[in-house]
Write a protein that holds these residues in place. Structure first.
Motif, PDB file in Angstrom:
ATOM      1  N   ASP A  28       0.748  -1.094   0.269  1.00  0.00           N
ATOM      2  CA  ASP A  28      -0.352   0.005  -0.091  1.00  0.00           C
ATOM      3  C   ASP A  28       0.761   0.757   0.068  1.00  0.00           C
ATOM      4  N   ASP A  43      -0.395   5.142   1.056  1.00  0.00           N
ATOM      5  CA  ASP A  43      -0.772   6.175   1.666  1.00  0.00           C
ATOM      6  C   ASP A  43      -0.780   6.107   3.572  1.00  0.00           C
ATOM      7  N   ASN A  44      -0.222   6.207   3.799  1.00  0.00           N
ATOM      8  CA  ASN A  44       0.322   5.801   5.295  1.00  0.00           C
ATOM      9  C   ASN A  44       0.710   4.757   5.460  1.00  0.00           C
ATOM     10  N   THR A  45       1.229   4.201   4.558  1.00  0.00           N
ATOM     11  CA  THR A  45       2.831   2.476   4.303  1.00  0.00           C
ATOM     12  C   THR A  45       3.769   3.422   4.025  1.00  0.00           C
ATOM     13  N   ASP A  89      -1.724  -0.435   5.853  1.00  0.00           N
ATOM     14  CA  ASP A  89      -2.398   0.189   7.872  1.00  0.00           C
ATOM     15  C   ASP A  89      -4.021   0.019   7.404  1.00  0.00           C
ATOM     16  N   GLN A  90      -4.318  -0.141   6.812  1.00  0.00           N
ATOM     17  CA  GLN A  90      -6.072  -0.368   7.121  1.00  0.00           C
ATOM     18  C   GLN A  90      -6.972  -1.672   6.441  1.00  0.00           C
ATOM     19  N   ASP A 102      -6.612  -3.164   3.402  1.00  0.00           N
ATOM     20  CA  ASP A 102      -5.929  -3.867   3.052  1.00  0.00           C
ATOM     21  C   ASP A 102      -6.179  -5.837   3.340  1.00  0.00           C
TER      22      ASP A 102
END
Ligand code: MG
Length: 170
Positions: free
Chosen positions: A32, A34-36, A116-117, A121
């Motif tokens: 991933d 974003d934010n990963t 991160d989700q 994910d």
């Protein structure tokens, strides 16, 4: 509710090692963005992640980037890692994970999705027979929809934390 639980949960992507992947039978990663690998929407790779990706590849781990974000966001970002990518992924729908596995020429059970989700994910990975590695988001998001998603994740993350504490006590 096993379908929303990851194979492994870690603080950040740098904690993913070739040894850990060998233990869980994984030879390829779907990453991933974003934010990963970066802050949400940022083109700057998080510190150490480019070097991390080279080290993993030197250890024979295949990888590609899969994001629900736009091609314009994902393409220049993936180029900094020298990685192939799929954008507008429609995660957690399984077909996009299947095409990522095909692109890497690996069996689905040898692939781990890293993100991160939980409800994109992890759920997507579990739906199509892949492994999943859940990370803490690099930064908490401000928008209402994200706060709602994080709220829905909280119970599951707490439970994972508790499992970890229980294991360490044993
Ligand atoms: Mg993300």
């Amino acid at each position: 509710m096993r379908i929303v639980y990851p194979t492994v949960s870690l603080q950040n992507i740098l904690a993913v090692t070739p040894e850990l992947l060998r233990e869980i039978g994984v030879t390829a990663l779907i990453l991933d963005v974003d934010n990963t690998l970066s802050l949400h929407g940022s083109q700057s790779p998080a510190e150490g992640t480019v070097e991390w990706s080279w080290n993993m590849r030197q250890n024979g781990i295949k990888m590609m980037i899969l994001s629900n974000n736009t091609r314009d966001r994902v393409r220049p970002f993936a180029a900094q890692y020298g990685l192939d990518f799929l954008s507008r992924g429609c995660k957690p729908l399984p077909f996009v994970y299947r095409s990522a596995a095909r692109k890497m020429h690996v069996e689905r059970k040898s692939v781990a999705v890293v993100g991160d989700q939980i409800f994109t994910d992890v759920l997507g990975a579990n739906l199509c027979g892949m492994k999943s590695i859940l990370l803490e988001p690099i930064q908490k998001e401000g928008s209402f929809s994200f706060r709602l998603r994080r709220k829905m994740e909280r119970g599951i993350r707490n439970r994972l934390q508790q499992d970890k504490v229980d294991r360490e006590r044993k």
